[in-house]
Design a protein around this motif. Structure first.
Motif, PDB file in Angstrom:
ATOM      1  N   SER A 170     -11.026  -4.364  -0.612  1.00 33.00           N
ATOM      2  CA  SER A 170     -10.168  -3.181  -0.735  1.00 33.00           C
ATOM      3  C   SER A 170     -10.993  -1.900  -0.687  1.00 33.00           C
ATOM      4  CB  SER A 170      -9.382  -3.215  -2.046  1.00 33.00           C
ATOM      5  OG  SER A 170     -10.251  -3.211  -3.171  1.00 33.00           O
ATOM      6  N   PHE A 227      -3.891  -9.587  -0.516  1.00 30.75           N
ATOM      7  CA  PHE A 227      -3.626  -8.614  -1.570  1.00 30.75           C
ATOM      8  C   PHE A 227      -2.224  -8.769  -2.147  1.00 30.75           C
ATOM      9  CE2 PHE A 227      -7.408  -6.851   0.342  1.00 30.75           C
ATOM     10  CZ  PHE A 227      -8.130  -6.495  -0.794  1.00 30.75           C
ATOM     11  N   ALA A 259      -1.422  -9.812  -6.034  1.00 28.28           N
ATOM     12  CA  ALA A 259      -0.442  -9.098  -6.854  1.00 28.28           C
ATOM     13  C   ALA A 259       0.588 -10.063  -7.433  1.00 28.28           C
ATOM     14  CB  ALA A 259       0.251  -8.026  -6.009  1.00 28.28           C
ATOM     15  N   TYR A 277      -4.482  -8.646  -9.628  1.00 23.36           N
ATOM     16  CA  TYR A 277      -5.075  -7.395  -9.143  1.00 23.36           C
ATOM     17  C   TYR A 277      -4.019  -6.302  -9.204  1.00 23.36           C
ATOM     18  CZ  TYR A 277      -8.676  -4.894  -6.422  1.00 23.36           C
ATOM     19  OH  TYR A 277      -9.662  -4.029  -6.006  1.00 23.36           O
ATOM     20  N   PRO A 278      -4.142  -5.355 -10.132  1.00 26.47           N
ATOM     21  CA  PRO A 278      -3.106  -4.336 -10.310  1.00 26.47           C
ATOM     22  C   PRO A 278      -2.813  -3.528  -9.049  1.00 26.47           C
ATOM     23  CG  PRO A 278      -4.668  -4.290 -12.138  1.00 26.47           C
ATOM     24  CD  PRO A 278      -5.230  -5.223 -11.115  1.00 26.47           C
ATOM     25  N   ASP A 279      -3.832  -3.296  -8.228  1.00 24.54           N
ATOM     26  CA  ASP A 279      -3.643  -2.490  -7.019  1.00 24.54           C
ATOM     27  C   ASP A 279      -3.250  -3.320  -5.803  1.00 24.54           C
ATOM     28  OD1 ASP A 279      -4.392  -0.239  -8.454  1.00 24.54           O
ATOM     29  OD2 ASP A 279      -6.518  -0.486  -7.951  1.00 24.54           O
ATOM     30  N   GLY A 280      -3.055  -4.634  -5.989  1.00 27.39           N
ATOM     31  CA  GLY A 280      -2.821  -5.518  -4.853  1.00 27.39           C
ATOM     32  C   GLY A 280      -1.596  -5.150  -4.039  1.00 27.39           C
ATOM     33  N   LYS A 281      -0.490  -4.848  -4.709  1.00 26.14           N
ATOM     34  CA  LYS A 281       0.737  -4.510  -3.988  1.00 26.14           C
ATOM     35  C   LYS A 281       0.552  -3.236  -3.171  1.00 26.14           C
ATOM     36  CE  LYS A 281       5.595  -3.251  -4.652  1.00 26.14           C
ATOM     37  NZ  LYS A 281       6.681  -3.038  -5.642  1.00 26.14           N
ATOM     38  N   GLU A 282      -0.041  -2.214  -3.776  1.00 25.95           N
ATOM     39  CA  GLU A 282      -0.247  -0.950  -3.071  1.00 25.95           C
ATOM     40  C   GLU A 282      -1.116  -1.139  -1.827  1.00 25.95           C
ATOM     41  OE1 GLU A 282      -2.472   3.357  -3.810  1.00 25.95           O
ATOM     42  OE2 GLU A 282      -2.129   1.993  -5.489  1.00 25.95           O
ATOM     43  N   ILE A 283      -2.177  -1.940  -1.960  1.00 27.90           N
ATOM     44  CA  ILE A 283      -3.072  -2.170  -0.821  1.00 27.90           C
ATOM     45  C   ILE A 283      -2.367  -2.975   0.258  1.00 27.90           C
ATOM     46  CG2 ILE A 283      -5.239  -3.271  -0.121  1.00 27.90           C
ATOM     47  CD1 ILE A 283      -6.178  -2.651  -3.067  1.00 27.90           C
ATOM     48  N   LYS A 321       0.005  -0.690   2.060  1.00 30.54           N
ATOM     49  CA  LYS A 321      -0.761   0.220   2.907  1.00 30.54           C
ATOM     50  C   LYS A 321      -1.217  -0.498   4.178  1.00 30.54           C
ATOM     51  CE  LYS A 321      -4.805   1.456   1.305  1.00 30.54           C
ATOM     52  NZ  LYS A 321      -5.892   2.143   0.558  1.00 30.54           N
TER      53      LYS A 321
END
Length: 383
Positions: free
Chosen positions: A32, A71, A75, A80-86, A89
């Motif tokens: 990421s 990712f 999620a 991984y807290p940022d997995g959905k956002e990544i 994206k």
């Protein structure tokens, strides 16, 4: 002095937690961070041996889709807290750059680092992974727009890629030989789509691939899956056997059994037994290629077959086979010992020769899908 067998048993016993830590603390941050192109967007296709992004390397569509899957799956697992956002994206970039940039439907095969189309073929293998990525993203919050994208890809696959001889062509334009590999990953995508949507239509779609497997892809007499076929699915002799794909189908057949109730124990057991005929004597790792007589024809050994043999054993453990969980842990320990002890934290070696010399200097992003999938399966079944 420590007994080597005791040390090996301890290594295998702790391996699921160890690999989970490897993925969460090392690989997800690596891919990421350095693995995302902040200038042009999208995931890079590979890192160099020092862990720096090769930003000029072409971007393959299936790799973009695999990284989105990774990712989104992280999620889904709560890893991984940022997995959905990544993942979102990455999906926005994939849809914006690779979907119909030339005005024709479907996803192009390969882009340049600047987003220019390098190969406009519509490849069936690519579309299987686009569907897998979309299914995994959809599972996070059942977004209607993502479901619409799923339906659009399915429409393209059905109208442009379906073969009159059964299954799906290699792509547009259609080429020969036909391979089992795109069919296998479409099968995987249909199972994932059922899990994400609970739409019974995906049970039926998965059933079509199971039927193709039993009727044409799997040689019941030799108990082996072939790789290459003529247009009408007649086998091309001599049959090429890839042990990793024997194992991968064993795992997928368990997934099909889970969503349909259709028993698959016999072919799973046969496929696993066949895969185990092609092991490197020094390491116990699966080699890349053999023949139907059980001979090793290519003694190189890539990373991905090691994840697939672990998943095959995990499937057998899920079915209650005695000793299968321990065999899965042993396979995961071999994966960690031979492939994941890379000087770049979160990286891996992709392929070795018979003497154990690394044959690939880069760290390919494409392998993350295999590693992460094996670890999530292990966590859920034998963790």
């Amino acid at each position: 002095m420590v007994d080597p067998s005791t040390a090996s048993a301890r290594e295998a016993g702790d391996i699921v937690a160890q690999l989970k830590s490897f993925v969460i603390e090392r690989s997800l941050p690596l891919w990421s961070g350095e693995g995302w192109d902040r200038t042009t967007g999208g995931f890079v296709d590979r890192l160099d041996q020092d862990g720096h992004a090769d930003r000029q390397a072409p971007r393959r569509t299936f790799v973009q889709a695999r990284q989105i899957y990774c990712f989104a799956k992280a999620a889904q697992m709560g890893w991984y807290p940022d997995g959905k956002e990544i993942a979102l994206k990455g999906l926005d970039h994939l849809l914006g750059k690779a979907r119909a940039p030339d005005g024709r439907p479907g996803f192009v095969h390969r882009l340049g680092a600047d987003g220019a189309v390098l190969d406009a073929r519509r490849d069936t293998y690519d579309h299987a992974f686009v569907l897998l990525a979309l299914a995994t993203v959809y599972s996070l919050d059942r977004d209607a727009q993502v479901r619409s994208e799923i339906d659009a890809v399915l429409s393209f696959v059905d109208t442009k890629l379906r073969s009159p001889h059964g299954g799906f062509a290699e792509g547009v334009p259609a080429t020969l030989p036909r391979r089992q590999n795109p069919q296998m990953h479409l099968f995987e995508a249909m199972i994932a789509l059922f899990d994400a949507t609970h739409d019974l239509a995906f049970q039926q779609r998965a059933g079509e691939f199971f039927g193709l497997f039993m009727a044409s892809l799997y040689d019941k007499q030799r108990q082996a899956l072939g790789e290459y076929f003529e247009e009408d699915w007649s086998r091309i002799e001599p049959v090429v056997v890839e042990p990793g794909h024997q194992a991968e189908w064993a795992w997928l057949l368990k997934g099909f059994e889970r969503i349909t109730g259709c028993p698959t124990g016999r072919p799973r057991g046969e496929l696993l037994a066949t895969a185990l005929r092609y092991q490197d004597a020094a390491t116990g790792c699966l080699v890349d290629v053999g023949d139907t007589a059980g001979n090793i024809t290519h003694s190189t050994r890539r990373l991905w077959p090691q994840t697939e043999i672990a998943k095959a054993w995990i499937a057998q453990a899920e079915s209650g086979e005695e000793g299968a969980a321990d065999r899965a842990r042993d396979a995961l320990a071999r994966l960690e010992r031979h492939y994941l002890r890379h000087p770049v934290a979160g990286g891996w070696y992709d392929q070795f020769d018979r003497e154990g010399t690394s044959l690939v200097a880069t760290i390919p992003a494409s392998s993350f899908y295999h590693v992460l999938c094996a670890v999530t399966e292990a966590e859920q079944v034998i963790g």
